[in-house]
Write an enzyme that holds these catalytic residues in place. Structure first.
Site, mmCIF file in Angstrom:
data_model
loop_
_atom_site.group_PDB
_atom_site.id
_atom_site.type_symbol
_atom_site.label_atom_id
_atom_site.label_comp_id
_atom_site.label_asym_id
_atom_site.label_seq_id
_atom_site.Cartn_x
_atom_site.Cartn_y
_atom_site.Cartn_z
ATOM 1 C CE LYS A 33 2.906 0.201 4.961
ATOM 2 N NZ LYS A 33 2.437 0.011 3.581
ATOM 3 C CD GLU A 86 -2.758 1.220 2.468
ATOM 4 O OE1 GLU A 86 -2.767 0.271 3.269
ATOM 5 O OE2 GLU A 86 -3.459 2.238 2.587
ATOM 6 N NE ARG A 110 2.097 -7.838 10.086
ATOM 7 C CZ ARG A 110 2.256 -6.757 9.340
ATOM 8 N NH1 ARG A 110 3.308 -5.987 9.466
ATOM 9 N NH2 ARG A 110 1.364 -6.403 8.474
HETATM 10 P P1 ATP Z 1 2.515 -2.117 8.084
HETATM 11 O O1 ATP Z 1 1.731 -2.845 9.119
HETATM 12 O O2 ATP Z 1 3.963 -2.009 8.367
HETATM 13 O O3 ATP Z 1 1.909 -0.813 7.702
HETATM 14 P P2 ATP Z 1 1.282 -3.402 5.881
HETATM 15 O O4 ATP Z 1 1.038 -4.846 5.935
HETATM 16 O O5 ATP Z 1 0.127 -2.508 6.078
HETATM 17 O O6 ATP Z 1 2.475 -3.066 6.830
HETATM 18 P P3 ATP Z 1 1.564 -3.286 3.083
HETATM 19 O O7 ATP Z 1 2.092 -2.204 2.266
HETATM 20 O O8 ATP Z 1 0.116 -3.581 3.028
HETATM 21 O O9 ATP Z 1 1.994 -2.998 4.562
HETATM 22 O O10 ATP Z 1 2.396 -4.606 2.819
HETATM 23 C C1 ATP Z 1 2.755 -5.081 1.560
HETATM 24 C C2 ATP Z 1 3.109 -6.526 1.671
HETATM 25 O O11 ATP Z 1 4.191 -6.703 2.558
HETATM 26 C C3 ATP Z 1 1.952 -7.325 2.217
HETATM 27 O O12 ATP Z 1 1.867 -8.536 1.516
HETATM 28 C C4 ATP Z 1 2.325 -7.552 3.640
HETATM 29 O O13 ATP Z 1 1.751 -8.716 4.137
HETATM 30 C C5 ATP Z 1 3.839 -7.615 3.574
HETATM 31 N N1 ATP Z 1 4.420 -7.173 4.849
HETATM 32 C C6 ATP Z 1 4.208 -6.020 5.499
HETATM 33 N N2 ATP Z 1 4.871 -5.984 6.663
HETATM 34 C C7 ATP Z 1 5.532 -7.154 6.747
HETATM 35 C C8 ATP Z 1 6.397 -7.747 7.719
HETATM 36 N N3 ATP Z 1 6.706 -7.105 8.844
HETATM 37 N N4 ATP Z 1 6.907 -8.957 7.467
HETATM 38 C C9 ATP Z 1 6.594 -9.609 6.328
HETATM 39 N N5 ATP Z 1 5.789 -9.127 5.378
HETATM 40 C C10 ATP Z 1 5.252 -7.921 5.579
HETATM 41 MG MG MG Z 2 -1.585 -3.212 4.631
#
Ligand code: ATP
Ligand code: MG
Length: 557
Positions: free
Chosen positions: A272, A35, A262
């Site tokens: 984020k 995102e 994660r």
């Molecule tokens: P955050 O919680 O840090 O904002 P998010 O999951 O909202 O992270 P996205 O941009 O939606 O962030 O994530 C893009 C991809 O990266 C998704 O497939 C997500 O599952 C993966 N991802 C995000 N954070 C992690 C993490 N800490 N470890 C592994 N994969 C991750």
């Molecule tokens: Mg997300």
């Protein structure tokens, strides 16, 4: 065969099974779906390395899909930064796509669902809907709007789309089952009204699809075979499948969602939202502050793509939540820089040495290898003169036998130069040594082949010639948080654990060969650690970040 199976991670095993059950290999397709609401962090790197790694392993395409359904938080700046980071990590995506590309298709499908009596417009408050939702142990109750006629639903949904209804006043919900054991299946919201301009679709839309409705359908449109996400989406899988059931053509590939844990890292936070807080509140200088766990912060700090990929591979993927020790990340960068970084000399905490028998005004240029143990690094010439700096901690007036550095009456070798002997020193009123007087052995020049040059002395020190050294700014970083899991405390805000001493700026002296160093060039400052040229460097001010020390106090603790 069995052994090979064992070394596969559980996702690879799932893929192998699918292939064995008849999924044609050409149908394998993956995606990385960020995102664009922030910069990528080391957790994302796990997902990137996983998805692109599968792409490489199976020679399958990997899409970069921006999951851009929330215009309130998303920006072009983030899109650009994300692309830059993935490229820098060394991965190539097949297509660059956006969920927003599918807004029309998603809308059309939603209309279809309404026509089939599988979706309805609800105009209750979110509080009312939350109460009706029930709890995991308590069934929900139906909305009074659940049985609205199809015509009325179509009309209201059109009004939502045309901007005739106020933000927050109406939502479109899937009509599934308010008694379902899985809370996500209790008539989830598919659309909300948001009168915000979107960074790609501008003012075209004022209703935006929710994550669940968007994600699976986007996977289907792109024909993603394996949609890999993190564990918190496991409970969404029923809904992912229900939404697919509504649109899937049996002749086409049906995507499969699978989840992994994660990546969490000790001594930092990874969400984020929290990273944005650090940026917005000025606790760090930006997303690429070298103390941040972002890819851009790590890059600026001096991390290499190889080190991050190795870290991701070594930490592996898991089915259960866990925390990876940041020491592993530090090990990975030390390991890579040990193989790749040229060795140079810098003095961080200087004290002056005068070599009393070295002629005043004389200077020599000594040839020095960038790496004494590996071929291919080349060499540079290092100026030597009567006055040099060494590290303060490398001199003591007196010390026991274990102190192999400089002490009065004893000899050390100056790296790539001569053997010197400390004769006396000058101190200020506080008893601090301000100058050390030494003599040098004229015949002991390194590599000159003389008997004296082969003489063994216990210690070798790094140094710089005062006249030739470049004064630089060096930024020494410590962990940003003092706690192993800053966001793991129920009643304490993660910012309470900010390390007040995470940045120390010092003035240091480096050998003149570094004058031509460019931003992001990485070096080993001998005996000190690995350092990288910071982007704040100007013509008159060279700035270095310390990536990692050679040894660190945290591992000792
Ligand atoms: P955050 O919680 O840090 O904002 P998010 O999951 O909202 O992270 P996205 O941009 O939606 O962030 O994530 C893009 C991809 O990266 C998704 O497939 C997500 O599952 C993966 N991802 C995000 N954070 C992690 C993490 N800490 N470890 C592994 N994969 C991750
Ligand atoms: Mg997300």
């Amino acid at each position: 065969m069995n052994e090979e199976k064992k070394s596969l991670n559980f996702l690879e095993q799932i893929i192998e099974e699918d292939l064995a059950n008849g999924l044609p290999k050409e149908k394998l397709r993956f995606r990385f779906p960020p995102e664009p609401n922030g910069y990528l962090h080391i957790g994302h790197a796990a997902s990137i390395c996983l998805n692109f790694g599968l792409g490489l392993k199976y020679n399958a395409p990997v899409n970069l899909r921006f999951d851009d359904t929330n215009p309130a938080k998303e920006e072009q700046e983030y899109v650009d930064a994300i692309k830059h980071d993935i490229n820098w990590l060394g991965f190539k995506w097949d297509k660059e796509l956006y969920s927003s590309n599918y807004f029309q298709q998603l809308y059309d499908w939603a209309v279809l669902l309404i026509k089939e009596g599988k979706a309805y417009v609800d105009n209750q408050t979110s509080e009312e809907m939350a109460i009706q939702k029930g709890a995991p142990t308590e069934v929900g109750t139906n909305s009074p709007n659940r049985d609205r006629s199809i015509e009325e639903n179509l009309d209201l949904f059109l009004q939502m789309k045309n901007g005739e209804l106020a933000e927050g006043s109406h939502v479109l919900r899937a009509k599934i089952d308010m008694k379902h054991v899985n809370m996500h299946m209790r008539d989830p919201i598919m659309y909300r009204i948001l009168k915000k301009e979107h960074h790609r679709t501008g003012k075209n839309w004022c209703i935006y699809p929710m994550y669940d409705w968007t994600h699976g359908e986007s996977d289907y449109i792109e024909q993603i075979s394996h949609s890999i996400c993190t564990l918190e989406f496991k409970s969404h899988r029923d809904l992912y499948d229900w939404y697919l059931d509504q649109v899937c053509d049996p002749a086409k590939l049906r995507p499969k969602q699978r989840e992994f844990a994660r990546r969490n890292l000790s001594y930092t936070v990874m969400s984020k939202r929290k990273l944005l807080q650090l940026v917005e509140e000025g606790i760090v200088t930006g997303w690429d502050d070298p103390r941040m766990p972002t890819i851009s912060g790590l890059r600026r700090r001096g991390y290499t793509p190889t080190s991050i990929r190795n870290f991701s591979d070594t930490a592996g993927i898991s089915k259960r939540d866990n925390v990876t020790d940041v020491a592993l990340l530090e090990y990975c960068i030390k390991d890579d820089l040990n193989k790749t970084a040229p060795r140079v000399m810098a003095v961080l905490n200087p004290v002056k040495i005068v070599i009393t028998n070295y002629p005043e005004g004389k200077e020599e240029f000594l040839e020095a290898n960038y790496n004494d143990y590996e071929e291919g690094f080349g060499s540079r010439s290092v100026p030597f003169s009567r006055e040099i700096y060494i590290e303060k901690e490398d001199f003591r007036e007196e010390a026991n036998k274990k102190f192999f550095r400089l002490k009065l009456g004893k000899e050390v070798r100056l790296k790539n130069a001569y053997i010197i002997k400390a004769e006396s020193c000058l101190k200020d009123e506080n008893g601090e040594v301000t100058e050390i007087y030494c003599t040098y052995d004229v015949d002991s020049k390194s590599g000159s082949g003389t008997e004296a040059s082969k003489r063994k002395v216990k210690g070798t020190l790094h140094w710089v010639s005062i006249k030739h050294a470049i004064k630089t700014e060096v930024r020494i970083y410590d962990r940003l948080f003092t706690d192993e899991a800053p966001d793991g405390h129920k009643d304490i805000d993660f910012k309470e654990f900010i390390n007040p001493n995470s940045l120390q700026i010092i003035e240091a002296f480096v050998e003149p060969s570094l004058k031509s160093a460019s931003v992001l060039d990485r070096f080993q400052f001998q005996r000190l650690g690995y350092f990288c040229v910071d982007k704040d460097t100007t013509k008159s001010n060279l700035v270095f970040n310390r990536t990692v020390p050679l040894r660190d106090k945290w591992t000792k603790k």
